[in-house]
Write a protein that holds these residues in place. Structure first.
Motif, PDB file in Angstrom:
ATOM      1  N   ASN A  58      14.402   3.200   6.703  1.00  0.00           N
ATOM      2  CA  ASN A  58      15.158   2.369   5.779  1.00  0.00           C
ATOM      3  C   ASN A  58      15.094   0.889   6.145  1.00  0.00           C
ATOM      4  OD1 ASN A  58      16.136   4.448   4.034  1.00  0.00           O
ATOM      5  ND2 ASN A  58      17.612   5.022   5.605  1.00  0.00           N
ATOM      6  N   ASP A  59      14.373   0.580   7.211  1.00  0.00           N
ATOM      7  CA  ASP A  59      14.196  -0.805   7.658  1.00  0.00           C
ATOM      8  C   ASP A  59      12.698  -1.073   7.781  1.00  0.00           C
ATOM      9  OD1 ASP A  59      14.437  -3.338   8.683  1.00  0.00           O
ATOM     10  OD2 ASP A  59      15.143  -2.706  10.667  1.00  0.00           O
ATOM     11  N   PRO A  60      12.002  -1.184   6.641  1.00  0.00           N
ATOM     12  CA  PRO A  60      10.536  -1.307   6.651  1.00  0.00           C
ATOM     13  C   PRO A  60      10.004  -2.431   7.525  1.00  0.00           C
ATOM     14  CG  PRO A  60      11.346  -0.964   4.419  1.00  0.00           C
ATOM     15  CD  PRO A  60      12.544  -1.218   5.276  1.00  0.00           C
ATOM     16  N   ALA A  61      10.751  -3.541   7.602  1.00  0.00           N
ATOM     17  CA  ALA A  61      10.273  -4.696   8.361  1.00  0.00           C
ATOM     18  C   ALA A  61      10.138  -4.402   9.843  1.00  0.00           C
ATOM     19  CB  ALA A  61      11.218  -5.882   8.146  1.00  0.00           C
ATOM     20  N   SER A  62      10.849  -3.389  10.326  1.00  0.00           N
ATOM     21  CA  SER A  62      10.830  -3.076  11.756  1.00  0.00           C
ATOM     22  C   SER A  62       9.748  -2.068  12.140  1.00  0.00           C
ATOM     23  CB  SER A  62      12.187  -2.514  12.189  1.00  0.00           C
ATOM     24  OG  SER A  62      12.389  -1.211  11.640  1.00  0.00           O
ATOM     25  N   LEU A  63       9.145  -1.429  11.152  1.00  0.00           N
ATOM     26  CA  LEU A  63       8.277  -0.296  11.442  1.00  0.00           C
ATOM     27  C   LEU A  63       6.951  -0.697  12.086  1.00  0.00           C
ATOM     28  CD1 LEU A  63       8.861   1.914   8.278  1.00  0.00           C
ATOM     29  CD2 LEU A  63       9.754   2.266  10.584  1.00  0.00           C
ATOM     30  N   GLU A  64       6.382  -1.812  11.683  1.00  0.00           N
ATOM     31  CA  GLU A  64       5.099  -2.220  12.250  1.00  0.00           C
ATOM     32  C   GLU A  64       5.202  -2.390  13.762  1.00  0.00           C
ATOM     33  OE1 GLU A  64       1.721  -5.774  11.963  1.00  0.00           O
ATOM     34  OE2 GLU A  64       3.288  -5.625  10.425  1.00  0.00           O
ATOM     35  N   ALA A  65       6.271  -3.035  14.218  1.00  0.00           N
ATOM     36  CA  ALA A  65       6.474  -3.208  15.661  1.00  0.00           C
ATOM     37  C   ALA A  65       6.704  -1.861  16.341  1.00  0.00           C
ATOM     38  CB  ALA A  65       7.662  -4.137  15.912  1.00  0.00           C
ATOM     39  N   ALA A  66       7.416  -0.957  15.665  1.00  0.00           N
ATOM     40  CA  ALA A  66       7.701   0.363  16.248  1.00  0.00           C
ATOM     41  C   ALA A  66       6.432   1.173  16.450  1.00  0.00           C
ATOM     42  CB  ALA A  66       8.663   1.130  15.346  1.00  0.00           C
ATOM     43  N   PHE A  67       5.421   0.936  15.610  1.00  0.00           N
ATOM     44  CA  PHE A  67       4.186   1.712  15.672  1.00  0.00           C
ATOM     45  C   PHE A  67       3.080   1.033  16.486  1.00  0.00           C
ATOM     46  CE2 PHE A  67       5.374   3.510  11.222  1.00  0.00           C
ATOM     47  CZ  PHE A  67       6.297   4.361  11.816  1.00  0.00           C
ATOM     48  N   ARG A  87      12.794   9.079  -0.758  1.00  0.00           N
ATOM     49  CA  ARG A  87      11.981   9.562   0.355  1.00  0.00           C
ATOM     50  C   ARG A  87      10.544   9.054   0.247  1.00  0.00           C
ATOM     51  NH1 ARG A  87      11.596  15.798   2.317  1.00  0.00           N
ATOM     52  NH2 ARG A  87      11.152  16.179   0.117  1.00  0.00           N
ATOM     53  N   LEU A  88      10.001   9.033  -0.941  1.00  0.00           N
ATOM     54  CA  LEU A  88       8.645   8.529  -1.118  1.00  0.00           C
ATOM     55  C   LEU A  88       8.565   7.044  -0.757  1.00  0.00           C
ATOM     56  CD1 LEU A  88       5.738   8.928  -1.945  1.00  0.00           C
ATOM     57  CD2 LEU A  88       6.410   8.635  -4.334  1.00  0.00           C
ATOM     58  N   ILE A  89       9.591   6.300  -1.103  1.00  0.00           N
ATOM     59  CA  ILE A  89       9.630   4.886  -0.724  1.00  0.00           C
ATOM     60  C   ILE A  89       9.630   4.750   0.796  1.00  0.00           C
ATOM     61  CG2 ILE A  89      11.070   2.796  -0.753  1.00  0.00           C
ATOM     62  CD1 ILE A  89      12.014   3.654  -3.550  1.00  0.00           C
ATOM     63  N   GLN A  90      10.434   5.583   1.461  1.00  0.00           N
ATOM     64  CA  GLN A  90      10.492   5.564   2.925  1.00  0.00           C
ATOM     65  C   GLN A  90       9.122   5.871   3.526  1.00  0.00           C
ATOM     66  OE1 GLN A  90      13.522   8.587   3.414  1.00  0.00           O
ATOM     67  NE2 GLN A  90      15.063   7.073   3.974  1.00  0.00           N
ATOM     68  N   HIS A  91       8.503   6.929   3.024  1.00  0.00           N
ATOM     69  CA  HIS A  91       7.213   7.357   3.572  1.00  0.00           C
ATOM     70  C   HIS A  91       6.130   6.304   3.355  1.00  0.00           C
ATOM     71  CE1 HIS A  91       8.359  11.908   3.254  1.00  0.00           C
ATOM     72  NE2 HIS A  91       9.093  11.246   4.130  1.00  0.00           N
ATOM     73  N   LYS A  92       6.099   5.713   2.164  1.00  0.00           N
ATOM     74  CA  LYS A  92       5.088   4.693   1.887  1.00  0.00           C
ATOM     75  C   LYS A  92       5.270   3.482   2.802  1.00  0.00           C
ATOM     76  CE  LYS A  92       3.788   5.672  -2.906  1.00  0.00           C
ATOM     77  NZ  LYS A  92       3.784   5.161  -4.307  1.00  0.00           N
ATOM     78  N   ALA A  93       6.519   3.143   3.107  1.00  0.00           N
ATOM     79  CA  ALA A  93       6.780   2.028   4.026  1.00  0.00           C
ATOM     80  C   ALA A  93       6.226   2.345   5.410  1.00  0.00           C
ATOM     81  CB  ALA A  93       8.280   1.748   4.097  1.00  0.00           C
ATOM     82  N   ALA A  94       6.405   3.589   5.848  1.00  0.00           N
ATOM     83  CA  ALA A  94       5.901   3.992   7.166  1.00  0.00           C
ATOM     84  C   ALA A  94       4.376   3.988   7.190  1.00  0.00           C
ATOM     85  CB  ALA A  94       6.434   5.376   7.521  1.00  0.00           C
ATOM     86  N   VAL A  95       3.768   4.469   6.115  1.00  0.00           N
ATOM     87  CA  VAL A  95       2.299   4.507   6.037  1.00  0.00           C
ATOM     88  C   VAL A  95       1.728   3.098   6.056  1.00  0.00           C
ATOM     89  CG1 VAL A  95       0.348   5.119   4.542  1.00  0.00           C
ATOM     90  CG2 VAL A  95       2.225   6.741   4.863  1.00  0.00           C
ATOM     91  N   GLU A  96       2.312   2.199   5.295  1.00  0.00           N
ATOM     92  CA  GLU A  96       1.845   0.811   5.259  1.00  0.00           C
ATOM     93  C   GLU A  96       1.983   0.157   6.629  1.00  0.00           C
ATOM     94  OE1 GLU A  96       2.775  -3.415   2.920  1.00  0.00           O
ATOM     95  OE2 GLU A  96       3.872  -1.592   2.390  1.00  0.00           O
TER      96      GLU A  96
END
Length: 294
Positions: A58-67, A87-96
């Motif tokens: 739910n915090d897309p901006a933080s995911l790139e650093a997490a990965f 859920r699809l929005i969440q998953h797409k954010a993680a994939v990106e």
């Protein structure tokens, strides 16, 4: 070994996958990253030497650093069902974010036949698979069949009344335990193939609801009659029993999908990936006899 990150690590499936990476696949804890919204819940894994990171879909901006620094990323599908499409929005954010972070390979937990499945949330899975393919990264999809544990949603109440209402007809399901799915996923994470691949993780035998009921009667010694109804009758019965209205279409869709034959899949892929024999449905019922009768 390259770093492996498992999202949803504080959940039932993610935690089991990490346990199996260490205990069954011999992956060093230092090579595993456990991701969750609340890392404080991962103290037991941290004590073993696993790194914990905050991973909040739910915090897309933080995911790139997490990965960052991750070679193999397992995206365990979230349980966000209250808001359709979230859920699809969440998953797409993680994939990106994974693509931007330079992740080497994506792994994702889906469901069988997501493109044609009648399950209400199947489009979330199909959309996620398509988003992963669009990255150009190598991927592994785990299309997980119906968990044996899902029987707990219906059987205790059915045993209480002696009647199991279903609209699944003579459709068949290849149930598989969550534990066997976790073992298979761990095997694929530890020893990934080079090409992109899709596995359907399912049981080695399929059963109709009537056949499952017969096993339940044998194991528990209690009466259980299967009452076949239509989807509409099943929905009305759930409403009368107090099932929250937003959940009823999803629950009914499980039976619809079964009746349409879209859960009728068997293979030996899970056993091959884990290197172990799968738990049979009868043995699962025996092991969980007390829970079924709760």
């Amino acid at each position: 070994m390259s770093k492996i990150l498992v999202t949803g690590a504080s959940g039932k499936l993610g935690g089991l996958v990490i346990d199996n990476l260490i205990a069954k696949q011999g992956v060093a804890p230092a090579d595993i990253v456990a991701g969750t919204r609340d890392p404080s819940k991962l103290s037991a894994l941290v004590a073993k030497g696993v790194e914990a990171r905050k991973v909040d879909f739910n915090d897309p901006a933080s995911l790139e650093a997490a990965f960052k620094g991750i070679d193999r990323l397992l995206i365990v599908s979230t349980d966000e069902l209250a808001i359709p499409g979230k859920r699809l929005i969440q998953h797409k954010a993680a994939v990106e974010a994974a693509k931007k972070a330079g992740v080497g390979r994506l792994f994702y937990t889906s469901l069988p036949n997501p493109d044609i499945s009648k399950v209400t949330f199947a489009p979330d899975h199909f959309g996620t698979e398509e988003a992963i393919k669009a990255t150009g990264l190598p991927y592994t999809f785990f299309r997980n069949s119906w968990y044996m544990e899902n029987l707990f949603m219906a059987l205790p109440a059915a045993l209480g009344t002696g009647q199991w209402y279903t609209s699944s007809g003579q459709g068949r399901i290849g149930h598989i335990s969550r534990g066997d799915i976790a073992k298979a996923i761990a095997g694929a994470l530890a020893k990934p193939v080079s090409e992109s691949v899709t596995y359907t993780l399912t049981g080695e035998k399929t059963y109709t609801t009537d056949e499952i009921a017969a096993l339940v009667r044998e194991v528990t010694g209690r009466p259980l009659a299967v009452v076949h109804v239509t989807d509409e009758q099943l929905a009305a019965g759930m409403a009368g029993a107090g099932v929250p209205a937003p959940l009823i279409p999803t629950f009914v869709s499980f039976d619809t999908n079964t009746r349409e034959g879209l859960f009728d899949v068997t293979n030996d892929e899970a056993a091959k990936l884990s290197g172990e024999k799968l738990v049979s449905l009868k043995d699962f019922l025996i092991a969980n006899k007390a829970a079924l009768s709760a």
